[in-house]
Design a protein around this motif. Structure first.
Motif, mmCIF file in Angstrom:
data_model
loop_
_atom_site.group_PDB
_atom_site.id
_atom_site.type_symbol
_atom_site.label_atom_id
_atom_site.label_comp_id
_atom_site.label_asym_id
_atom_site.label_seq_id
_atom_site.Cartn_x
_atom_site.Cartn_y
_atom_site.Cartn_z
ATOM 1 N N ASN A 115 0.815 -1.204 0.000
ATOM 2 C CA ASN A 115 0.000 0.000 0.000
ATOM 3 C C ASN A 115 0.852 1.258 0.000
ATOM 4 O OD1 ASN A 115 -2.821 -1.114 0.435
ATOM 5 N ND2 ASN A 115 -1.701 -2.081 2.106
ATOM 6 N N LYS A 116 0.268 2.340 -0.499
ATOM 7 C CA LYS A 116 0.918 3.643 -0.524
ATOM 8 C C LYS A 116 0.031 4.662 0.186
ATOM 9 C CE LYS A 116 4.144 2.065 -3.293
ATOM 10 N NZ LYS A 116 5.534 1.883 -2.830
ATOM 11 N N LEU A 117 0.666 5.563 0.929
ATOM 12 C CA LEU A 117 -0.069 6.715 1.433
ATOM 13 C C LEU A 117 -0.312 7.642 0.251
ATOM 14 C CD1 LEU A 117 -1.209 8.429 3.793
ATOM 15 C CD2 LEU A 117 1.074 9.466 3.968
ATOM 16 N N THR A 118 -1.575 7.983 0.024
ATOM 17 C CA THR A 118 -1.953 8.769 -1.153
ATOM 18 C C THR A 118 -2.730 9.999 -0.721
ATOM 19 O OG1 THR A 118 -2.056 6.739 -2.467
ATOM 20 C CG2 THR A 118 -3.144 8.680 -3.377
ATOM 21 N N LEU A 119 -2.466 11.118 -1.378
ATOM 22 C CA LEU A 119 -3.141 12.390 -1.103
ATOM 23 C C LEU A 119 -3.675 12.956 -2.405
ATOM 24 C CD1 LEU A 119 -3.702 14.964 0.726
ATOM 25 C CD2 LEU A 119 -1.416 15.716 0.047
ATOM 26 N N VAL A 120 -4.939 13.380 -2.397
ATOM 27 C CA VAL A 120 -5.543 14.034 -3.559
ATOM 28 C C VAL A 120 -5.994 15.423 -3.138
ATOM 29 C CG1 VAL A 120 -7.430 14.007 -5.228
ATOM 30 C CG2 VAL A 120 -6.262 11.878 -4.642
ATOM 31 N N GLY A 121 -5.476 16.452 -3.797
ATOM 32 C CA GLY A 121 -5.843 17.828 -3.478
ATOM 33 C C GLY A 121 -4.716 18.776 -3.813
ATOM 34 N N CYS A 122 -5.040 20.058 -3.903
ATOM 35 C CA CYS A 122 -4.050 21.078 -4.214
ATOM 36 C C CYS A 122 -3.563 21.761 -2.945
ATOM 37 C CB CYS A 122 -4.650 22.129 -5.145
ATOM 38 S SG CYS A 122 -4.883 21.556 -6.837
ATOM 39 N N ASN A 123 -2.258 22.069 -2.901
ATOM 40 C CA ASN A 123 -1.655 22.786 -1.778
ATOM 41 C C ASN A 123 -2.063 22.143 -0.460
ATOM 42 O OD1 ASN A 123 -0.871 24.425 -3.880
ATOM 43 N ND2 ASN A 123 -2.469 25.940 -3.505
ATOM 44 N N ALA A 124 -1.797 20.845 -0.365
ATOM 45 C CA ALA A 124 -2.260 20.051 0.771
ATOM 46 C C ALA A 124 -1.139 19.153 1.273
ATOM 47 C CB ALA A 124 -3.472 19.218 0.378
ATOM 48 N N LEU A 125 -1.335 18.670 2.501
ATOM 49 C CA LEU A 125 -0.352 17.812 3.142
ATOM 50 C C LEU A 125 -1.057 16.702 3.890
ATOM 51 C CD1 LEU A 125 2.762 18.836 5.180
ATOM 52 C CD2 LEU A 125 0.998 17.476 6.296
ATOM 53 N N ALA A 126 -0.534 15.490 3.800
ATOM 54 C CA ALA A 126 -1.029 14.351 4.584
ATOM 55 C C ALA A 126 0.145 13.761 5.342
ATOM 56 C CB ALA A 126 -1.653 13.295 3.678
ATOM 57 N N ILE A 127 -0.101 13.377 6.584
ATOM 58 C CA ILE A 127 0.949 12.766 7.397
ATOM 59 C C ILE A 127 0.408 11.518 8.051
ATOM 60 C CG2 ILE A 127 0.391 14.288 9.353
ATOM 61 C CD1 ILE A 127 3.377 14.017 10.171
ATOM 62 N N LEU A 128 1.192 10.459 8.021
ATOM 63 C CA LEU A 128 0.866 9.205 8.700
ATOM 64 C C LEU A 128 1.871 9.033 9.828
ATOM 65 C CD1 LEU A 128 -0.022 5.775 7.154
ATOM 66 C CD2 LEU A 128 1.808 5.934 8.834
ATOM 67 N N VAL A 129 1.381 8.857 11.045
ATOM 68 C CA VAL A 129 2.262 8.686 12.199
ATOM 69 C C VAL A 129 1.802 7.477 13.005
ATOM 70 C CG1 VAL A 129 2.894 11.110 12.372
ATOM 71 C CG2 VAL A 129 0.877 10.282 13.595
ATOM 72 N N THR A 130 2.748 6.847 13.695
ATOM 73 C CA THR A 130 2.438 5.716 14.556
ATOM 74 C C THR A 130 2.840 6.047 15.991
ATOM 75 O OG1 THR A 130 4.602 4.661 14.331
ATOM 76 C CG2 THR A 130 2.930 4.122 12.669
ATOM 77 N N SER A 131 2.394 5.208 16.909
ATOM 78 C CA SER A 131 2.795 5.329 18.301
ATOM 79 C C SER A 131 3.079 3.935 18.837
ATOM 80 C CB SER A 131 1.687 5.998 19.127
ATOM 81 O OG SER A 131 0.494 5.232 19.059
ATOM 82 N N GLY A 132 3.555 3.847 20.075
ATOM 83 C CA GLY A 132 3.827 2.541 20.657
ATOM 84 C C GLY A 132 5.275 2.136 20.478
ATOM 85 N N ASN A 133 5.488 0.826 20.269
ATOM 86 C CA ASN A 133 6.852 0.294 20.209
ATOM 87 C C ASN A 133 7.616 0.745 18.970
ATOM 88 O OD1 ASN A 133 6.478 -1.098 22.611
ATOM 89 N ND2 ASN A 133 5.682 -2.920 21.561
ATOM 90 N N LYS A 134 6.905 0.946 17.876
ATOM 91 C CA LYS A 134 7.562 1.330 16.629
ATOM 92 C C LYS A 134 7.096 2.718 16.221
ATOM 93 C CE LYS A 134 8.677 -0.157 11.957
ATOM 94 N NZ LYS A 134 8.652 -1.241 10.973
ATOM 95 N N LEU A 135 7.951 3.738 16.428
ATOM 96 C CA LEU A 135 7.616 5.105 16.060
ATOM 97 C C LEU A 135 8.014 5.337 14.605
ATOM 98 C CD1 LEU A 135 8.831 6.981 19.252
ATOM 99 C CD2 LEU A 135 6.528 6.163 18.709
ATOM 100 N N TYR A 136 7.119 5.959 13.857
ATOM 101 C CA TYR A 136 7.340 6.121 12.423
ATOM 102 C C TYR A 136 6.447 7.249 11.924
ATOM 103 C CZ TYR A 136 6.832 5.160 7.407
ATOM 104 O OH TYR A 136 6.774 5.271 6.041
#
Length: 230
Positions: A115-136
């Motif tokens: 899978n890919k993190l995908t963003l649709v839109g102009c002048n926009a930002l998407a962020i995927l973050v995790t918590s717990g044992n594996k920070l990413y």
């Protein structure tokens, strides 16, 4: 709060589970093996004695002919230890009540790197973050001042995509507009791009279609052709 649509994701369970189910355990005779049009494949099952013993992560609820694991609707089960599921996208619309962040907790499942993190839109930002044992964390940024061509690629103008880490099972996706300005002229993109959307989708399964997707990302059943892999 209205959810504009859902995308399909596929999930795989951890290797420890895969090793367990290769043993001698098998479902009881007479177990229900279908929920609506979906075939339920062991180690998953409906009701006690029909799924892998002692692990409710494989317990499927069949409601209105739709199989679910907890709140997540399952579309397909695969023999290689993957399942295909529906998850909500994350939506941000200027000046409207919307879903600017989504939390996903998948328990003993994790998102496949197919899978890919995908963003649709102009002048926009998407962020995927995790918590717990594996920070990413990973970020996707898209920019544009006008609708892109109908055959535009998802390469950063109106749409972007980025890789994700493996073993993601608890994560947050946030999406919003940026103050990015490509020229000295101040212009609004809201008349052709009222909302921005972010979601996970199997690589190669989402074909960006501008200006249609910028105006109103495809809703309903058309969204269900895209897949996420857990």
């Amino acid at each position: 709060m209205k959810v504009h649509g859902v995308f399909l994701v596929a999930v795989f369970f951890y290797l420890t589970h895969t090793q367990l189910v290769k043993g001698q355990f098998q479902p009881h005779e007479g177990c229900q093996t279908r929920c609506g049009e979906v075939e339920i494949k062991y180690p998953f099952g409906i009701s006690s004695g029909c799924y892998y013993p002692g692990d409710d992560n494989f317990n499927i609820t069949c409601k209105e002919d739709r199989p679910r694991i907890g709140y997540i609707e399952v579309q397909n089960f695969y023999p290689n230890g993957q399942i295909q599921v529906l998850l909500n996208s994350t939506i941000h619309c200027e000046g409207k009540q919307n879903i600017s962040s989504n939390d996903f907790t998948l328990g003993n499942y994790s998102i496949s790197t197919n899978n890919k993190l995908t963003l649709v839109g102009c002048n926009a930002l998407a962020i995927l973050v995790t918590s717990g044992n594996k920070l990413y964390a990973t970020v996707c940024i898209s920019a544009c001042e006008s609708p892109t061509a109908a055959d535009a690629k998802c390469d950063g103008e109106g749409c972007c995509t980025t890789d994700i880490s493996d073993e993601l099972n608890n994560y947050l996706v946030e999406v919003g507009s940026t103050r990015l300005q490509l020229s000295n002229q101040t212009s609004s993109v809201h008349h052709f791009d009222p909302c921005v959307y972010s979601f996970l989708v199997e690589e190669g399964k989402f074909n960006f279609s501008s200006p249609e997707d910028l105006k109103n990302l495809r809703n309903g059943k058309r969204w269900e052709q895209y897949m996420f892999y857990f």
